[in-house]
Design an enzyme around this catalytic site. Structure first.
Site, mmCIF file in Angstrom:
data_model
loop_
_atom_site.group_PDB
_atom_site.id
_atom_site.type_symbol
_atom_site.label_atom_id
_atom_site.label_comp_id
_atom_site.label_asym_id
_atom_site.label_seq_id
_atom_site.Cartn_x
_atom_site.Cartn_y
_atom_site.Cartn_z
ATOM 1 N N HIS A 177 82.786 60.237 23.213
ATOM 2 C CA HIS A 177 82.726 59.289 23.106
ATOM 3 C C HIS A 177 81.728 58.785 24.746
ATOM 4 O O HIS A 177 82.018 58.982 25.606
ATOM 5 C CB HIS A 177 84.095 58.423 23.559
ATOM 6 C CG HIS A 177 83.283 56.963 24.525
ATOM 7 N ND1 HIS A 177 83.823 55.545 23.417
ATOM 8 C CD2 HIS A 177 83.461 56.228 25.488
ATOM 9 C CE1 HIS A 177 83.463 54.553 24.097
ATOM 10 N NE2 HIS A 177 82.979 54.937 24.961
ATOM 11 N N ARG A 181 83.907 45.931 20.490
ATOM 12 C CA ARG A 181 85.445 45.786 22.349
ATOM 13 C C ARG A 181 85.300 46.487 23.696
ATOM 14 O O ARG A 181 84.520 45.880 23.896
ATOM 15 C CB ARG A 181 86.401 46.460 21.122
ATOM 16 C CG ARG A 181 87.701 46.583 21.943
ATOM 17 C CD ARG A 181 87.612 47.242 23.975
ATOM 18 N NE ARG A 181 87.447 48.805 23.190
ATOM 19 C CZ ARG A 181 87.733 49.618 24.253
ATOM 20 N NH1 ARG A 181 87.436 49.136 25.564
ATOM 21 N NH2 ARG A 181 87.323 50.893 24.129
ATOM 22 N N ASP A 182 83.955 47.525 23.446
ATOM 23 C CA ASP A 182 84.393 48.558 24.750
ATOM 24 C C ASP A 182 82.834 47.632 25.068
ATOM 25 O O ASP A 182 82.302 47.595 25.850
ATOM 26 C CB ASP A 182 83.275 50.136 24.112
ATOM 27 C CG ASP A 182 83.747 50.303 25.892
ATOM 28 O OD1 ASP A 182 83.442 50.225 26.621
ATOM 29 O OD2 ASP A 182 82.731 51.853 25.514
ATOM 30 N N CYS A 203 79.292 51.001 32.224
ATOM 31 C CA CYS A 203 80.315 51.614 33.326
ATOM 32 C C CYS A 203 80.284 50.511 34.120
ATOM 33 O O CYS A 203 79.256 50.580 35.159
ATOM 34 C CB CYS A 203 80.154 52.630 33.296
ATOM 35 S SG CYS A 203 81.380 53.793 34.440
ATOM 36 N N ASN A 246 76.726 52.400 26.213
ATOM 37 C CA ASN A 246 76.928 53.640 25.021
ATOM 38 C C ASN A 246 75.970 54.197 24.492
ATOM 39 O O ASN A 246 74.995 53.775 24.677
ATOM 40 C CB ASN A 246 78.205 52.905 24.382
ATOM 41 C CG ASN A 246 79.274 52.429 25.404
ATOM 42 O OD1 ASN A 246 79.997 53.015 25.881
ATOM 43 N ND2 ASN A 246 79.964 50.637 25.045
#
Length: 317
Positions: free
Chosen positions: A225, A32-33, A258, A267
């Protein structure tokens, strides 16, 4: 933007002894991320295979997709197709991000049992991400969370921009805690504290988490996170473990990034996290070799090598 510009707080000295958790739950966010920022659309079949491989590698939680509007995140427009093709492994949780009541309807129709809502700790980011103010976001999330709980779902609340905001700079610790407590009060069972632009340092992490605990939030309900923009993700994770946090978000192969920070490197890589946990003697349940193989396979589909140092080291050996 550095720590001086953000005005990050210094570490608060603690007399508490260091007690690391015996086991850590890795909350895998790669599907997802990790994939949502990819410019080239990844086929649904590849995403489904990715999910199957991650579960087979022993990851207990694999965040699967998001029911956002396709024009907002085109990469996740195939959420329904992915869920339809998913073979759920026994004992694995497959959370889905939902932005609003419509997203919850879709999640319920798809048989989803775990959802997440994406809140933020700053006015500037909520305006840009949700087109709502800081307080207005709770008006949107409250009925979603409460209905989900009534339906027997587990609900996670993300708090983005918890350590720094590209428009506002430093984010007050008390402000972050206030947002978190409001999410818990409406029914979230866990909070994921997000360093969205990767500016946190270990002292800041420890200070924020201890402030949550001092405010009456059990550490068992906190997750972290981290993004690795400034190379601090593992150090920040270790700081969180020292406070007692036992759920850590990570992305296979370090997928993700990001859009609000230049040179953001994505991440925290799940493989890098697993390597550290192994060294600390903390149980995690993940087959590192299988995970490295999975990330190498996905890197081939994306057409670039994984940024994970552990993936690079083990795949070269």
């Amino acid at each position: 933007m550095g720590t001086r510009e953000l005005g990050l707080p210094m570490r608060v000295a603690s007399s508490e002894p260091e007690v690391l958790p015996d086991a850590v739950t890795i909350w895998e966010v790669g599907p997802r991320d990790g994939l949502q920022n990819e410019k080239e659309v990844v086929p649904a079949g590849v995403k489904i295979e990715f999910l199957h491989r991650l579960a087979a590698a022993g990851l207990p939680v694999v965040e699967t997709t998001s029911f956002v509007r396709p024009e907002w995140v085109p990469q996740l427009a195939d959420a329904g197709e992915v869920l339809d093709g998913l073979r759920k492994a026994d004992g694995v949780r497959y959370p889905v991000l939902v932005p609003n009541a419509r997203g919850l309807d879709r999640a319920l129709d798809s048989g989803v049992t775990d959802i997440a809502v994406f809140a933020a700790a700053t006015e500037s980011f909520t305006r840009r991400n949700l087109n709502r103010g800081l307080d207005e976001q709770f008006v949107m999330f409250d009925p979603v969370v409460r209905r989900a709980v009534t339906e027997g779902m587990r609900v996670r609340g993300y708090i983005s921009m918890a350590f720094g905001d590209p428009w506002e700079g430093a984010v007050g610790v008390d402000q972050v805690v206030s947002v978190g407590r409001r999410l818990l009060e409406m029914g979230c069972d866990q909070l994921s504290i997000g360093d969205t632009i990767g500016v946190a340092t270990p002292g800041h992490v420890e200070t924020l988490l201890r402030t949550f605990v001092a405010a009456g939030v059990p550490v068992e309900r906190l997750a972290v996170h981290f993004h690795d923009t400034y190379g601090q993700a593992l150090a920040n994770t270790y700081a969180a473990l020292r406070v007692g946090v036992s759920t850590v978000d990570a992305s296979a192969g370090g997928l993700g990034g990001c859009p609000y920070a230049k040179s953001a490197t994505g991440n925290l890589a799940t493989e890098d996290l697993v390597w550290m946990l192994e060294g600390l003697g903390i149980e995690h349940g993940v087959d590192l070799d299988a995970l490295v193989e999975t990330s190498t396979w996905m890197a081939g589909h994306l057409g670039r090598p994984s940024p994970s140092r552990v993936v690079k080291a083990l795949s070269a050996s």
